[in-house]
Write an enzyme that holds these catalytic residues in place. Structure first.
Site, PDB file in Angstrom:
ATOM      1  CB  CYS A 122      63.407  12.237  16.091  1.00 53.57           C
ATOM      2  SG  CYS A 122      62.735  12.361  17.645  1.00 53.57           S
TER       3      CYS A 122
HETATM    4  N1  MHO Z   1      58.523  14.360  15.636  1.00 56.60           N
HETATM    5  C1  MHO Z   1      58.799  14.777  17.153  1.00 56.60           C
HETATM    6  C2  MHO Z   1      60.422  15.013  17.216  1.00 56.60           C
HETATM    7  C3  MHO Z   1      60.694  15.086  18.447  1.00 56.60           C
HETATM    8  S1  MHO Z   1      62.359  15.014  18.573  1.00 56.60           S
HETATM    9  C4  MHO Z   1      62.972  14.947  20.023  1.00 56.60           C
HETATM   10  C5  MHO Z   1      57.885  15.958  17.374  1.00 56.60           C
HETATM   11  O1  MHO Z   1      57.826  16.707  16.306  1.00 56.60           O
HETATM   12  O2  MHO Z   1      57.685  16.023  18.209  1.00 56.60           O
HETATM   13  O3  MHO Z   1      63.011  16.070  17.830  1.00 56.60           O
END
Ligand code: MHO
Length: 201
Positions: free
Chosen positions: A3
């Site tokens: 991420c």
């Molecule tokens: N763990 C985060 C990832 C967001 S990301 C910008 C979520 O599931 O919202 O990919």
């Protein structure tokens, strides 16, 4: 690296990094969005001062801070990807991958190294994500859409408030940031409190 929120905080608090922008790149889809990424990957664009930090040092952080590790196959959105901007970066990146592969063998690194093509900045709410979690502070910083992508101070605070860089380093640089006494006091409290907490959420 996973991420892009985590990567942005990691590099933001790193001395020599001047600004960071999260976005989508590596694929062919025109105008990707978070909900409609197509074949792109979440990436971080980094502006840095090469007199202070080398491309090799940036790569060292890259190899050692993957959310899902280097050898686990992972979907394209979070894959391990280096997009080089010139031939010199290409050579250094490829060499560093060879060295890293030797260290990890017999496991095989999934990282791909390709030429940078279009970079699409992500939506405002993804920029400096960890800083934006501090709503009251952000209200006083007047971060508009452009500043969320380009501000040096936002880049640094987004790293330090997420616990990267450490309180000592923060104290040595906070007076160059032009914060008000109230902003400074707020940041001192949270940077110390959050020091060393995990990058990824
Ligand atoms: N763990 C985060 C990832 C967001 S990301 C910008 C979520 O599931 O919202 O990919």
């Amino acid at each position: 690296m996973g991420c892009f929120w985590g990567a942005e905080s990691l590099y933001g608090a790193t001395t020599g990094v001047l600004r960071t922008t999260v976005g989508y790149a590596g694929g062919t889809k025109e105008g990707p969005t978070y909900r409609n990424l197509g074949d792109h990957t979440e990436v971080l664009e980094i502006d840095y001062d090469p007199n202070v930090i080398s491309f090799k040092d940036l790569l060292h952080l890259f190899w050692n801070n993957h959310e899902y590790g280097l050898t686990t196959p992972i979907k394209r959105q979070y894959m391990s990807l280096i997009l080089y901007h010139d031939e010199e970066q290409k050579t250094i990146a490829e060499q560093s991958k060879i060295e890293e592969q030797i260290k990890r063998s017999p496991e095989v690194i999934t990282t791909e190294i390709r030429a940078k093509t279009n970079f699409y900045p992500a939506e405002d709410y993804h920029q400096k994500y960890r800083l934006q979690g501090h709503r009251d502070l952000c209200d006083t910083l007047n971060l508009n859409s452009k500043l969320l992508q380009t501000s040096y101070v936002a880049t640094k605070l987004n790293g330090y408030l997420a616990g990267v860089g450490g309180f000592e380093q923060f104290k040595s640089e906070v007076d160059t940031m032009g914060l008000t006494p109230t902003q400074k006091e707020y940041c001192n409290y949270y940077v110390e409190k959050n020091e060393g907490q995990g990058l990824y959420c």
